[in-house]
Motif scaffolding. Structure first.
Motif, PDB file in Angstrom:
ATOM      1  N   ASP A 141      -8.935   0.313  -2.140  1.00  0.00           N
ATOM      2  CA  ASP A 141      -8.386   1.611  -1.047  1.00  0.00           C
ATOM      3  C   ASP A 141      -7.156   1.837  -1.021  1.00  0.00           C
ATOM      4  O   ASP A 141      -6.966   2.070  -0.642  1.00  0.00           O
ATOM      5  CB  ASP A 141      -9.100   0.365   0.262  1.00  0.00           C
ATOM      6  N   ALA A 142      -7.007   2.205  -2.285  1.00  0.00           N
ATOM      7  CA  ALA A 142      -5.586   2.710  -2.185  1.00  0.00           C
ATOM      8  C   ALA A 142      -5.425   3.995  -2.097  1.00  0.00           C
ATOM      9  O   ALA A 142      -6.314   4.847  -2.543  1.00  0.00           O
ATOM     10  CB  ALA A 142      -5.460   2.765  -4.175  1.00  0.00           C
ATOM     11  N   SER A 143      -4.440   4.075  -1.172  1.00  0.00           N
ATOM     12  CA  SER A 143      -4.291   5.884  -0.739  1.00  0.00           C
ATOM     13  C   SER A 143      -2.933   6.345  -0.561  1.00  0.00           C
ATOM     14  O   SER A 143      -1.643   5.115  -1.064  1.00  0.00           O
ATOM     15  CB  SER A 143      -4.725   5.608   0.572  1.00  0.00           C
ATOM     16  N   GLY A 144      -2.936   7.334  -0.365  1.00  0.00           N
ATOM     17  CA  GLY A 144      -1.531   7.846  -0.089  1.00  0.00           C
ATOM     18  C   GLY A 144      -0.366   6.833   0.688  1.00  0.00           C
ATOM     19  O   GLY A 144      -0.712   6.291   1.436  1.00  0.00           O
ATOM     20  N   GLY A 145       0.902   7.616   1.473  1.00  0.00           N
ATOM     21  CA  GLY A 145       1.868   6.252   1.913  1.00  0.00           C
ATOM     22  C   GLY A 145       2.132   5.211   1.755  1.00  0.00           C
ATOM     23  O   GLY A 145       1.513   4.405   0.760  1.00  0.00           O
ATOM     24  N   GLY A 146       3.204   4.201   1.992  1.00  0.00           N
ATOM     25  CA  GLY A 146       3.829   3.197   1.154  1.00  0.00           C
ATOM     26  C   GLY A 146       4.775   2.863   2.488  1.00  0.00           C
ATOM     27  O   GLY A 146       4.848   3.067   3.588  1.00  0.00           O
ATOM     28  N   ASP A 147       5.053   1.862   2.315  1.00  0.00           N
ATOM     29  CA  ASP A 147       6.022   0.865   3.427  1.00  0.00           C
ATOM     30  C   ASP A 147       7.463   0.593   2.858  1.00  0.00           C
ATOM     31  O   ASP A 147       8.549  -0.694   3.078  1.00  0.00           O
ATOM     32  CB  ASP A 147       5.141  -0.913   3.627  1.00  0.00           C
ATOM     33  N   GLY A 148       7.590   1.187   1.825  1.00  0.00           N
ATOM     34  CA  GLY A 148       8.652   1.089   0.910  1.00  0.00           C
ATOM     35  C   GLY A 148       9.001  -0.534   0.093  1.00  0.00           C
ATOM     36  O   GLY A 148      10.132  -1.305  -0.361  1.00  0.00           O
ATOM     37  N   ASP A 149       8.382  -0.859  -0.713  1.00  0.00           N
ATOM     38  CA  ASP A 149       8.325  -1.994  -1.197  1.00  0.00           C
ATOM     39  C   ASP A 149       8.918  -1.922  -2.820  1.00  0.00           C
ATOM     40  O   ASP A 149       9.464  -0.899  -3.255  1.00  0.00           O
ATOM     41  CB  ASP A 149       6.374  -2.123  -1.604  1.00  0.00           C
ATOM     42  N   ALA A 150       9.359  -2.738  -2.914  1.00  0.00           N
ATOM     43  CA  ALA A 150      10.659  -3.520  -3.857  1.00  0.00           C
ATOM     44  C   ALA A 150       9.713  -2.554  -4.991  1.00  0.00           C
ATOM     45  O   ALA A 150      10.590  -2.225  -6.141  1.00  0.00           O
ATOM     46  CB  ALA A 150      10.641  -4.719  -4.118  1.00  0.00           C
ATOM     47  N   ARG A 151       8.213  -2.763  -5.479  1.00  0.00           N
ATOM     48  CA  ARG A 151       7.495  -2.590  -6.444  1.00  0.00           C
ATOM     49  C   ARG A 151       7.430  -0.340  -7.133  1.00  0.00           C
ATOM     50  O   ARG A 151       7.733   0.176  -8.121  1.00  0.00           O
ATOM     51  CB  ARG A 151       6.048  -2.427  -6.272  1.00  0.00           C
ATOM     52  N   SER A 152       8.123   0.435  -5.611  1.00  0.00           N
ATOM     53  CA  SER A 152       8.287   1.446  -5.971  1.00  0.00           C
ATOM     54  C   SER A 152       9.266   1.654  -6.741  1.00  0.00           C
ATOM     55  O   SER A 152       9.741   1.591  -6.972  1.00  0.00           O
ATOM     56  CB  SER A 152       8.739   1.598  -4.611  1.00  0.00           C
ATOM     57  N   ASP A 158       2.750   3.958  -2.793  1.00  0.00           N
ATOM     58  CA  ASP A 158       1.236   2.756  -2.007  1.00  0.00           C
ATOM     59  C   ASP A 158       1.134   2.217  -3.056  1.00  0.00           C
ATOM     60  O   ASP A 158       1.572   1.651  -4.039  1.00  0.00           O
ATOM     61  CB  ASP A 158      -0.759   3.608  -2.828  1.00  0.00           C
ATOM     62  N   THR A 159       0.667   0.701  -2.314  1.00  0.00           N
ATOM     63  CA  THR A 159       0.856  -0.796  -3.365  1.00  0.00           C
ATOM     64  C   THR A 159       0.344  -0.887  -4.107  1.00  0.00           C
ATOM     65  O   THR A 159      -0.176  -1.563  -5.000  1.00  0.00           O
ATOM     66  CB  THR A 159       1.379  -1.636  -2.309  1.00  0.00           C
ATOM     67  N   GLY A 160      -1.336  -0.419  -3.213  1.00  0.00           N
ATOM     68  CA  GLY A 160      -2.475  -0.475  -4.095  1.00  0.00           C
ATOM     69  C   GLY A 160      -3.091   0.093  -5.291  1.00  0.00           C
ATOM     70  O   GLY A 160      -3.597   0.176  -5.666  1.00  0.00           O
ATOM     71  N   ARG A 161      -1.878   1.033  -6.311  1.00  0.00           N
ATOM     72  CA  ARG A 161      -2.008   1.425  -7.152  1.00  0.00           C
ATOM     73  C   ARG A 161      -1.464   1.203  -7.971  1.00  0.00           C
ATOM     74  O   ARG A 161       0.363   0.519  -8.481  1.00  0.00           O
ATOM     75  CB  ARG A 161      -1.543   3.366  -7.077  1.00  0.00           C
ATOM     76  N   VAL A 162      -1.359   1.680  -9.722  1.00  0.00           N
ATOM     77  CA  VAL A 162      -0.713   1.154 -10.323  1.00  0.00           C
ATOM     78  C   VAL A 162       0.072   1.696 -10.958  1.00  0.00           C
ATOM     79  O   VAL A 162       0.317   2.841 -10.421  1.00  0.00           O
ATOM     80  CB  VAL A 162      -1.501   1.381 -11.689  1.00  0.00           C
ATOM     81  N   ARG A 163       1.482   1.543 -11.053  1.00  0.00           N
ATOM     82  CA  ARG A 163       2.683   1.646 -11.614  1.00  0.00           C
ATOM     83  C   ARG A 163       3.308   2.453 -12.822  1.00  0.00           C
ATOM     84  O   ARG A 163       2.094   1.433 -13.563  1.00  0.00           O
ATOM     85  CB  ARG A 163       3.532   1.654 -11.114  1.00  0.00           C
ATOM     86  N   ASP A 164       3.632   3.522 -13.067  1.00  0.00           N
ATOM     87  CA  ASP A 164       4.305   3.111 -14.150  1.00  0.00           C
ATOM     88  C   ASP A 164       4.943   1.703 -15.269  1.00  0.00           C
ATOM     89  O   ASP A 164       5.333   1.204 -16.070  1.00  0.00           O
ATOM     90  CB  ASP A 164       5.521   4.075 -14.291  1.00  0.00           C
TER      91      ASP A 164
END
Length: 282
Positions: A141-152, A158-164
């Motif tokens: 259910d990954a989608s755009g938008g986020g909540d300022g998570d530290a992983r950004s 979006d915290t449901g997506r894999v980051r670099d």
């Protein structure tokens, strides 16, 4: 009940009814009465019909032209794609020829074994052998938008997506766990490789990848799998799975094949020739 009955019987306000009756009595209601008004109304209707007809005819005339231009563009894209594929095949053939000639020359000089090892560690030659296969994918259910998570990181929210950053930790964890060669979605990693983000895409050596991200790591499969899962980076990946529903799958493979890196170009470092220090005079 009397109020409801009055409302039903007199739904139209008396003032509106009087105004309508007065307008009709003055000859201002209904269809135009004068010839000039009738001609104006007819002219307006004819003009509107003419505009609609001309628009429809123009659209019908332009439709084949647009379709033809679209087909020509598709054909051009197909031709350019085929040309690019042929060039890539030619590059692969030339690279294989250069590698074979280099190996033959080194074999004659007695340095083949050392050079093969250096080429393997540098990612300059294709390799195969046992290892592990790790698949990392975004949450369902990954989608755009986020909540300022530290992983950004750059381009991701979006915290449901894999980051670099996540892929960097995965790759570094596999190296530290004993991997001898690694590829991500068919991209061979070298000492000069970089994993970065560009917008919503993860880049490996400036080439965009799309999920799922399939990582091949050649090495002692069972030992590599165990050491990675117990490492800090393996635990980090497990935390992503538990906290953000990122999907992962790790398996031990008997045979993996990794391609050579597209290019290994060192622009700064140069080999040095060791010389014995000069003896001083006493």
């Amino acid at each position: 009940m009397s109020l409801l009955t009055n409302v039903m019987d007199h739904s139209l306000d008396e003032g509106y009814a009087e105004a309508a009756a007065r307008k009709q009595a003055d000859g201002n209601g209904g269809m135009p009465k004068t010839l000039r008004a009738k001609l104006g109304l007819a002219g307006g209707l004819v003009l509107a019909a003419l505009v609609v007809t001309v628009g429809a005819a123009q659209a019908r005339v332009e439709a084949p032209v647009v379709a033809k231009e679209r087909e020509e563009l598709i054909d051009r894209i197909d031709r350019e794609t085929e040309a690019a594929d042929e060039l890539e095949d030619g590059i692969d053939a030339l690279r294989a020829d250069v590698s074979a000639r280099r190996s033959e020359a080194l074999r004659r000089s007695g340095q083949s074994d050392r050079t093969d090892l250096v080429g393997l560690l540098a990612g300059a030659v294709a390799v195969h052998g046992p290892g592990v296969k790790l698949v990392v994918n975004d949450a369902k259910d990954a989608s755009g938008g986020g909540d300022g998570d530290a992983r950004s990181t750059t381009g991701f929210s979006d915290t449901g997506r894999v980051r670099d950053r996540d892929m960097q930790r995965v790759v570094n964890g596999l190296w530290e766990s004993g991997a001898e060669a690694i590829s991500v979605n068919g991209q061979r990693l070298t000492a000069l490789s970089a994993i970065r983000a560009a917008g919503d895409a993860i880049l490996v050596d400036n080439r965009p990848l799309v999920p799922p991200y399939t990582v091949f790591a050649v090495g002692d499969g069972h030992r590599l799998s165990s050491r990675f899962q117990n490492s800090s980076d393996g635990l980090y990946l497990q935390a992503l799975q538990e906290s953000y529903d990122i999907r992962t799958a790790l398996s031990v493979e008997d045979e993996l094949r990794l391609p050579a890196a597209p290019s290994v170009i060192v622009r700064t470092a140069r080999p040095t020739t060791e010389t014995a220090p000069e003896k001083g005079t006493s």
